[in-house]
Write an enzyme that holds these catalytic residues in place. Structure first.
Site, PDB file in Angstrom:
ATOM      1  N   LYS A 110       0.512 -79.526  53.546  1.00  0.00           N
ATOM      2  CA  LYS A 110      -0.214 -80.784  53.837  1.00  0.00           C
ATOM      3  C   LYS A 110       0.632 -81.643  54.769  1.00  0.00           C
ATOM      4  CE  LYS A 110       2.558 -83.593  51.181  1.00  0.00           C
ATOM      5  NZ  LYS A 110       3.517 -84.527  51.760  1.00  0.00           N
ATOM      6  N   PRO A 137       8.946 -74.958  55.472  1.00  0.00           N
ATOM      7  CA  PRO A 137      10.288 -75.502  55.255  1.00  0.00           C
ATOM      8  C   PRO A 137      10.482 -76.012  53.826  1.00  0.00           C
ATOM      9  CG  PRO A 137       8.966 -77.005  56.569  1.00  0.00           C
ATOM     10  CD  PRO A 137       8.148 -75.758  56.400  1.00  0.00           C
ATOM     11  N   GLY A 165       8.659 -82.129  53.523  1.00  0.00           N
ATOM     12  CA  GLY A 165       7.606 -83.150  53.554  1.00  0.00           C
ATOM     13  C   GLY A 165       6.218 -82.552  53.736  1.00  0.00           C
ATOM     14  N   GLY A 195       4.885 -80.544  51.390  1.00  0.00           N
ATOM     15  CA  GLY A 195       4.354 -80.287  50.045  1.00  0.00           C
ATOM     16  C   GLY A 195       4.420 -78.829  49.636  1.00  0.00           C
ATOM     17  N   SER A 220       4.887 -78.006  45.883  1.00  0.00           N
ATOM     18  CA  SER A 220       3.699 -78.411  45.121  1.00  0.00           C
ATOM     19  C   SER A 220       2.553 -77.451  45.383  1.00  0.00           C
ATOM     20  CB  SER A 220       3.273 -79.824  45.532  1.00  0.00           C
ATOM     21  OG  SER A 220       4.345 -80.718  45.364  1.00  0.00           O
ATOM     22  N   SER A 221       2.399 -77.071  46.643  1.00  0.00           N
ATOM     23  CA  SER A 221       1.334 -76.155  47.016  1.00  0.00           C
ATOM     24  C   SER A 221       1.562 -74.784  46.380  1.00  0.00           C
ATOM     25  CB  SER A 221       1.283 -76.051  48.534  1.00  0.00           C
ATOM     26  OG  SER A 221       0.371 -75.070  48.922  1.00  0.00           O
ATOM     27  N   ASP A 272       2.574 -84.635  43.836  1.00  0.00           N
ATOM     28  CA  ASP A 272       1.912 -84.081  45.020  1.00  0.00           C
ATOM     29  C   ASP A 272       1.038 -82.871  44.719  1.00  0.00           C
ATOM     30  OD1 ASP A 272       2.769 -85.790  46.940  1.00  0.00           O
ATOM     31  OD2 ASP A 272       4.194 -84.425  47.882  1.00  0.00           O
TER      32      ASP A 272
HETATM   33  O1  C5P Z   1       6.336 -86.376  40.962  1.00  0.00           O
HETATM   34  P1  C5P Z   1       7.539 -85.692  41.504  1.00  0.00           P
HETATM   35  O2  C5P Z   1       8.267 -84.879  40.474  1.00  0.00           O
HETATM   36  O3  C5P Z   1       7.290 -84.925  42.751  1.00  0.00           O
HETATM   37  O4  C5P Z   1       8.548 -86.864  41.924  1.00  0.00           O
HETATM   38  C1  C5P Z   1       9.913 -86.620  42.174  1.00  0.00           C
HETATM   39  C2  C5P Z   1      10.637 -87.948  42.187  1.00  0.00           C
HETATM   40  O5  C5P Z   1      10.240 -88.724  43.319  1.00  0.00           O
HETATM   41  C3  C5P Z   1      10.387 -88.844  40.987  1.00  0.00           C
HETATM   42  O6  C5P Z   1      11.265 -88.562  39.927  1.00  0.00           O
HETATM   43  C4  C5P Z   1      10.636 -90.225  41.548  1.00  0.00           C
HETATM   44  O7  C5P Z   1      12.023 -90.483  41.619  1.00  0.00           O
HETATM   45  C5  C5P Z   1      10.144 -90.103  42.974  1.00  0.00           C
HETATM   46  N1  C5P Z   1       8.762 -90.561  43.141  1.00  0.00           N
HETATM   47  C6  C5P Z   1       8.510 -91.921  43.124  1.00  0.00           C
HETATM   48  N2  C5P Z   1       7.208 -92.367  43.298  1.00  0.00           N
HETATM   49  C7  C5P Z   1       6.202 -91.490  43.496  1.00  0.00           C
HETATM   50  C8  C5P Z   1       6.442 -90.101  43.513  1.00  0.00           C
HETATM   51  C9  C5P Z   1       7.736 -89.674  43.330  1.00  0.00           C
HETATM   52  O8  C5P Z   1       9.407 -92.734  42.976  1.00  0.00           O
HETATM   53  N3  C5P Z   1       4.974 -91.971  43.704  1.00  0.00           N
END
Ligand code: C5P
Length: 317
Positions: free
Chosen positions: A10, A94, A98, A100, A103-104, A136
């Site tokens: 994405k 990569p 950035g 995703g 996540s994908s 994500d």
């Molecule tokens: O949700 P995910 O595990 O991908 O997020 C990784 C880290 O990125 C979180 O622990 C947080 O520190 C930061 N994050 C955030 N706000 C978001 C998404 C992620 O601060 N909306």
């Protein structure tokens, strides 16, 4: 049975970061858009138990910290399924880019695993598992153009935008998303809620405009709703913290603009930069020019929701 799935990337068309929440996440508003660049995943369920991940790229963890592992564990649990899950990741996207990718990969695992087990999950169960594993992930259960709010996990399908040529430039260094969020906190303090008000205005103006939705017959791609969206002046807040630390990334954005991009931006917290182009020929010319400057540039295209789902599952055997 082995199920092969494409795990598409994405880009973010604008990303506005709000205040830090008590749970440690940030409220945000973004428009996600799936693109045709992808990894390939092969998922199978055999005799035994446990989850094994294989990936030739040493930067990809093959243990419980991999988002694919966490998703597979939950899917097996919710479906009360037995067996050994094997996930093979053919990495093309990569890492920390950035786009995703992790996540994908996790969502592709979920979809492929359901297929391999021949047991579907309900859509609410899929969304719950995805949101638990990472902010994500849920957008990859929608595909196409998707509005992301909350911590990014609350997703809404937006009008399907026509395929638009994209050039992605992937620098060597990755950017850590949690660190970029922490840097944002240092930089901003009180302006954070104003950012969310601002994007609300931008998005409602765009959604209410007559150009949103399917393009009129004969209208050039340059007049596409997607380009209308970026012309509203949407921004990616991460550029404000990432560019000062990685000046090369700012230079790459400039190089994309000079190579003819109608809009160029950092995707997510980077390090990938992308440019949108009006034609495939213009994108191909830009790739040639950027590669001559020593940049890793590839031409791709945005995927509508229908294309995304049509191309996601490759084969079952
Ligand atoms: O949700 P995910 O595990 O991908 O997020 C990784 C880290 O990125 C979180 O622990 C947080 O520190 C930061 N994050 C955030 N706000 C978001 C998404 C992620 O601060 N909306």
């Amino acid at each position: 049975m082995t199920v092969t799935a494409r795990s598409f990337a994405k880009i973010n068309l604008g990303l506005y970061i709000g205040p830090l929440r008590p749970d440690g996440y940030h409220d945000l508003r973004t428009v996600y858009q799936t693109i045709a660049l992808h990894d390939v995943l092969r998922v199978s369920v055999g005799k035994g138990s446990g989850i094994e991940i294989y990936c030739a790229d040493p930067r990809v963890p093959c243990d419980e910290s991999n988002t694919c592992y966490r998703v597979a564990e939950q899917v097996m649990d919710v479906l009360r399924a037995k067996g050994k899950v094997t996930i093979e990741i053919e990495k093309r996207l990569p890492v920390q880019g950035g786009l995703g990718a992790a996540s994908s990969n996790a969502v592709a695992t979920l979809i492929a695993l359901e297929r391999a087990l021949k047991k579907p999950l309900s859509q609410p169960a899929r969304l719950r598992i995805a949101a638990e594993v990472g902010s994500d992930l849920p957008m990859f259960l929608v595909g196409g153009t998707v509005l992301g709010v909350g911590r990014g996990e609350e997703v809404y399908p937006l009008p399907n935008l026509p395929a638009t040529p994209v050039v992605a430039v992937t620098p060597d260094a990755g950017v850590s998303t949690p660190k970029a969020f922490a840097d944002w906190d240092q930089l901003t303090h009180s302006e954070a809620s104003d950012r969310l008000m601002e994007v609300g205005r931008v998005l409602s103006a765009w959604l209410g405009s007559p150009n949103t939705g399917a393009p009129a017959r004969g209208r050039s791609r340059a007049g596409s709703p997607l380009l209308d969206l970026v012309r509203t002046g949407i921004e990616n807040d991460f550029e404000k913290v990432v560019f000062p630390q990685y000046p090369d990334l700012r230079d790459i954005k400039g190089a994309l603009e000079r190579a003819g991009a109608l809009y160029a931006s950092l995707s997510g917290s980077g390090s990938t930069l992308y440019g949108l182009f009006s034609t495939r020929a213009a994108a191909a010319r830009a790739v040639g020019r950027l590669q001559k400057q020593g940049l890793r540039a590839v031409a791709t295209v945005t995927l509508t929701r229908q294309q995304y789902w049509k191309k996601s599952l490759v084969a079952s055997r």
